[in-house]
Design a protein around this motif. Sequence first.
Motif, PDB file in Angstrom:
ATOM      1  N   UNK B  19       0.839  -1.206   0.000  1.00 36.21           N
ATOM      2  CA  UNK B  19       0.000   0.000   0.000  1.00 36.21           C
ATOM      3  C   UNK B  19       0.868   1.248   0.000  1.00 36.21           C
ATOM      4  N   UNK B  20       2.047   1.110   0.625  1.00 43.06           N
ATOM      5  CA  UNK B  20       2.948   2.251   0.738  1.00 43.06           C
ATOM      6  C   UNK B  20       4.368   1.721   0.860  1.00 43.06           C
ATOM      7  N   UNK B  38       3.936   7.025  -6.007  1.00 43.21           N
ATOM      8  CA  UNK B  38       2.657   7.652  -5.693  1.00 43.21           C
ATOM      9  C   UNK B  38       1.764   6.617  -5.002  1.00 43.21           C
ATOM     10  N   UNK B  39       0.997   7.074  -4.029  1.00 44.60           N
ATOM     11  CA  UNK B  39       0.084   6.155  -3.341  1.00 44.60           C
ATOM     12  C   UNK B  39      -1.357   6.477  -3.708  1.00 44.60           C
ATOM     13  N   UNK B  40      -2.179   5.464  -3.723  1.00 44.20           N
ATOM     14  CA  UNK B  40      -3.587   5.670  -4.055  1.00 44.20           C
ATOM     15  C   UNK B  40      -4.340   6.196  -2.834  1.00 44.20           C
ATOM     16  N   UNK B  41      -5.316   7.092  -3.060  1.00 46.85           N
ATOM     17  CA  UNK B  41      -6.172   7.511  -1.946  1.00 46.85           C
ATOM     18  C   UNK B  41      -7.147   6.380  -1.583  1.00 46.85           C
ATOM     19  N   UNK B  42      -7.746   6.497  -0.419  1.00 46.45           N
ATOM     20  CA  UNK B  42      -8.611   5.422   0.101  1.00 46.45           C
ATOM     21  C   UNK B  42      -9.678   4.977  -0.913  1.00 46.45           C
ATOM     22  N   UNK B  63       1.738  -5.888   2.564  1.00 41.25           N
ATOM     23  CA  UNK B  63       3.144  -5.852   2.981  1.00 41.25           C
ATOM     24  C   UNK B  63       3.652  -4.454   2.717  1.00 41.25           C
ATOM     25  N   UNK B  64       4.923  -4.343   2.582  1.00 42.91           N
ATOM     26  CA  UNK B  64       5.344  -2.960   2.365  1.00 42.91           C
ATOM     27  C   UNK B  64       6.805  -2.815   2.068  1.00 42.91           C
ATOM     28  N   UNK B  65       7.136  -1.713   2.571  1.00 46.90           N
ATOM     29  CA  UNK B  65       6.701  -0.729   3.567  1.00 46.90           C
ATOM     30  C   UNK B  65       5.967  -1.349   4.762  1.00 46.90           C
ATOM     31  N   UNK B  67       2.635  -1.672   6.578  1.00 46.76           N
ATOM     32  CA  UNK B  67       1.224  -1.417   6.287  1.00 46.76           C
ATOM     33  C   UNK B  67       0.547  -0.493   7.307  1.00 46.76           C
ATOM     34  N   UNK B  68       0.949  -0.613   8.581  1.00 44.33           N
ATOM     35  CA  UNK B  68       0.263   0.182   9.611  1.00 44.33           C
ATOM     36  C   UNK B  68       0.572   1.670   9.534  1.00 44.33           C
ATOM     37  N   UNK B  69       1.492   2.039   8.646  1.00 43.45           N
ATOM     38  CA  UNK B  69       1.771   3.463   8.443  1.00 43.45           C
ATOM     39  C   UNK B  69       0.572   4.150   7.783  1.00 43.45           C
ATOM     40  N   UNK B  70      -0.166   3.378   6.992  1.00 40.51           N
ATOM     41  CA  UNK B  70      -1.342   3.978   6.322  1.00 40.51           C
ATOM     42  C   UNK B  70      -2.485   4.039   7.320  1.00 40.51           C
TER      43      UNK B  70
END
Lengths: 104, 334
Positions: B19-20, B38-42, B63-65, B67-70
């Motif tokens: 996600x990020x 670039x990250x997608x909005x919700x 996964x990530x990054x 994930x809980x950062x978002x």
Amino acid sequence: MTFLQRNPDIVWRHEKRREEQVLKEMDAGKDVEERGTVILLISGMMHQLNLLGGMIWNLCDGTRTEEQIVDCLLKEFDVERNVLAADVAEFIEDLLQREWLIYG
Amino acid sequence: MADTITELFSAPLTFNWTLSYKCNFTCSHCYSRDEVGEELPTEKIKQVVDVLADRQVPFINFGGGEPLIRDDLLEVTRYATDKGLNVSMNSNGWLLDHATAEQIQQAGFKSVGISIDSAVGKSHDDFRNMNGSFERATAALDALHQVGVKTTMSAVISRINFKDFHSLLDLARKHKVSQVFLHNFKCSGRGFKNREDLDLSPQEWKEFYVEALGTKKVTKDLLISFDDPVIASLPGYDENPMVKGSSCGKLSLHLRPNGDITPCGFIPLVVGNILTDNFEDLWYNSPVLNGMRNKEAKGKCQGCGAYQDCLGGCTARSFATTGDLSEPDPHCWK
Ligand code: SF4
Ligand code: SF4
């Protein structure tokens, strides 16, 4: 209760495109007994159900009895009711034993 | 499986979803830490979930990054679980206290994996460049267990842990973990830059896997999983994976923060975009995916008796080191 239901813990997918292909093969007279159309994921293992098994599986949504499932399938297959009923009974018995199907 | 992948599967079983790329850590082996995007909005993320639900993809793993950062992670998860998807994630555990564990449980997460690279707190902290991270990671496992969320533990095998993976298993037992993933070292991102220091030699890989597979066979209280296709070449290997070779591009695909699809997080080849391209077309016709599904034996793989099972090993590693998907895996000991 005698309504048949899929075990809700089982992750599964109806592979519709594959089913269309298998139906075409069946119409062309090919043996499709071993061709999977529904996949089940159980404890990290994948299992496949063939055309008839997949159709039964799809119909086991907690709203039908075994009798009613046979009624629905008779519209799809050109066979005697008692022959189809025996196949359905055997399949359902096997899946009930594995606890992949339950009575809901 | 006699059939080719797309004859049966109309979509992968799992989307590994970044996600990020943002993370609160800077681990030495991380494949994504140096990436930006670039990250997608919700709302767009929910549209992606709609596509996945429509394609009947059963599993999403965030996964990530980290994930809980978002801050919309739980909202998105609730949205996906309401649509029948099975959601899991991999986290470093830093942000996962008891209150968050409860929210995770309420959002419907099926399981949460915490990354722990060493059972020795100091080694884990050094490797992750974060003091106190071991403490927080194990506390996260306990918090999740207390609220009834299934936990898994992930360790990337490298020079710091390959000799004492047994202690990682003991750590997992202590924290009531149900499954331990001993991941192969992927040589991408920082892992590639630091591979001289971190990666094992092919011979060491072989020794590690012989021992680890032996342990797996006799371990009944804990599920031990590997994701390294090259182990299929070991004598006596009798696992029955759903597909031969790498599973990416076959059973799984990866999503980048902007919705671009890659075969896996470690192969930087964009197949298309989940929101702007037709997924079915990509799945059936992408030259990259078809290339991964139909590899040709090259180099020493030609004539190797294990090729049918191993299919040249980890495609990501071959690509990272040679630029060719079909070259032999650099970890191969043959
Ligand atoms: S490995 Fe995970 S925890 Fe470490 S920097 Fe990369 S994303 Fe963050
Ligand atoms: S030579 Fe190729 S096929 Fe054989 S074990 Fe090595 S990577 Fe696998």
